[in-house]
Design an enzyme around this catalytic site. Structure first.
Site, mmCIF file in Angstrom:
data_model
loop_
_atom_site.group_PDB
_atom_site.id
_atom_site.type_symbol
_atom_site.label_atom_id
_atom_site.label_comp_id
_atom_site.label_asym_id
_atom_site.label_seq_id
_atom_site.Cartn_x
_atom_site.Cartn_y
_atom_site.Cartn_z
ATOM 1 N N GLN A 101 -5.007 6.293 5.325
ATOM 2 C CA GLN A 101 -4.167 5.243 4.763
ATOM 3 C C GLN A 101 -2.722 5.688 4.673
ATOM 4 O OE1 GLN A 101 -4.812 5.559 0.077
ATOM 5 N NE2 GLN A 101 -6.765 5.693 1.188
ATOM 6 N N HIS A 103 1.067 4.346 2.373
ATOM 7 C CA HIS A 103 1.661 3.449 1.380
ATOM 8 C C HIS A 103 3.097 3.129 1.781
ATOM 9 C CE1 HIS A 103 -1.840 4.333 -0.943
ATOM 10 N NE2 HIS A 103 -1.486 5.579 -1.182
ATOM 11 N N GLU A 120 3.275 8.977 -4.677
ATOM 12 C CA GLU A 120 2.220 9.529 -5.521
ATOM 13 C C GLU A 120 2.147 11.036 -5.366
ATOM 14 O OE1 GLU A 120 -1.328 7.571 -4.240
ATOM 15 O OE2 GLU A 120 -1.432 8.643 -2.341
ATOM 16 N N HIS A 178 -2.372 9.782 4.898
ATOM 17 C CA HIS A 178 -3.184 10.755 4.170
ATOM 18 C C HIS A 178 -4.608 10.249 4.004
ATOM 19 C CE1 HIS A 178 -1.478 8.009 1.184
ATOM 20 N NE2 HIS A 178 -2.495 8.295 0.391
ATOM 21 N N ARG A 199 -4.725 0.407 5.134
ATOM 22 C CA ARG A 199 -5.840 1.209 5.645
ATOM 23 C C ARG A 199 -5.769 1.273 7.165
ATOM 24 N NH1 ARG A 199 -9.806 -1.662 3.496
ATOM 25 N NH2 ARG A 199 -9.560 -0.726 1.451
#
Length: 319
Positions: A101, A103, A120, A178, A199
């Site tokens: 995936q 972001h 994150e 990641h 995804r």
């Protein structure tokens, strides 16, 4: 007057979840569910935290923010984010392969999803000996090659693969591809308040008889193909009791260890969030005290002075 806040856990079912949240972190997991995430401190609509202790018990985090504003998160933070709580704090039990995936950035996510992007950070609480993560793309991979291969379901020789172990810290910026690839891993995660994930591949797994949705075109638009990810050790050595893990515009994270000692803490700029990685102890404040243990997360409002004592390892997050 505000005080240290503990919240009811929000358990999220995941196809890749295991039993480490219960067996390692001591959480009371609902029977018959495959829990992959415990949302600890969240004002996101997909999993809203509810205060568990004190006079505000029963209120949602969003209600507390709406009422107290800068008195909760800090005036500077509130002026930037207004009534959007800026962070989402989790524990992740990745017992199977986490989907590959990526972001998006704030700019892309606000334009296309009407919410924040997701920067994150992962702290590895436990990892199996064979644990490996996908972290970024191999040299030479271009957007055009990626789209061509991905649409053929051909993911060989595309990603950087790195082993990880207990104590590792990984900062994952927007645009970084990641996933977990082998083994199992238990993670403390600090992230922006967002649930946007594109995804790329999910190993052809099915939920309710249907393959999980992929987002190849959007992923191709947001991937940073040159992004390289560094894994640093979050372990403390010798007499070391504090270590800066990351400092960026979204948050700053320190690893702290208390060996049957105490620590006074207060922040006049923003709230403090503790993620308890190991041990037990107490947080004492003006009107009481709060017992804490491994697998918990506590929000300390801005300008609230606390004294922490015990045998503890924790992450301290501020903005």
């Amino acid at each position: 007057m505000l005080y240290p806040l503990r919240f009811k856990k929000v358990f999220i079912d995941k196809i890749w979840g295991g039993d480490a949240l219960e067996n390692v972190l001591g959480m009371d997991i609902p029977a018959g569910r495959k829990i992959g995430e415990s949302w600890e401190i969240s004002a996101h609509s997909h999993g809203m935290s509810i205060v568990e202790n004190g006079e505000l018990a029963g209120k949602t985090l969003q209600e507390v923010l709406d009422e107290y504003k800068g008195e909760l998160v800090g005036d500077k933070v509130y002026n930037e984010y207004k009534n959007l709580f800026p962070l989402l704090i989790k524990y992740l039990d990745v017992n199977d392969r986490l989907s590959i995936q990526v972001h998006p950035s704030d700019e892309y996510a606000m334009k296309h999803e009407n919410e924040l992007g997701k920067s994150e950070s992962w702290y590895v609480i436990e990892a199996s000996d064979d644990a490996k993560l996908i972290l970024g793309m191999k040299d030479g991979m271009t957007k055009e090659k990626f789209v061509e291969k991905a649409k053929k379901n051909d993911f060989d020789d595309m990603f950087d693969i790195k082993p990880v172990k207990k104590g590792d810290f990984i900062d994952i910026n927007p645009g970084t591809v990641h996933a977990s690839l082998e083994g199992s891993i238990l993670i403390a995660e600090i992230q922006e308040n967002s649930d946007v994930t594109y995804r790329i591949y999910d190993f052809d797994r099915e939920e309710n008889g249907v393959k999980r949705e992929l987002h190849i075109d959007k992923a191709a638009e947001v991937i940073d193909f040159g992004m390289k990810v560094n894994i640093i050790s979050g372990n403390l050595s010798g007499a070391e009791t504090k270590k800066r893990l990351v400092e960026k515009k979204y948050y700053t994270i320190d690893k702290i260890k208390l060996d049957n000692t105490d620590m006074e803490d207060i922040n006049g700029e923003s709230m403090i969030i503790y993620s308890i990685l190991d041990g037990t102890g107490k947080i004492k404040y003006e009107k009481g005290e709060l017992e804490i243990k491994k697998g918990e997360s506590i929000l300390i409002p801005v300008n609230v002075k606390v004294n922490i004592e015990g045998n503890l390892e924790l992450l301290r997050t501020i903005i």
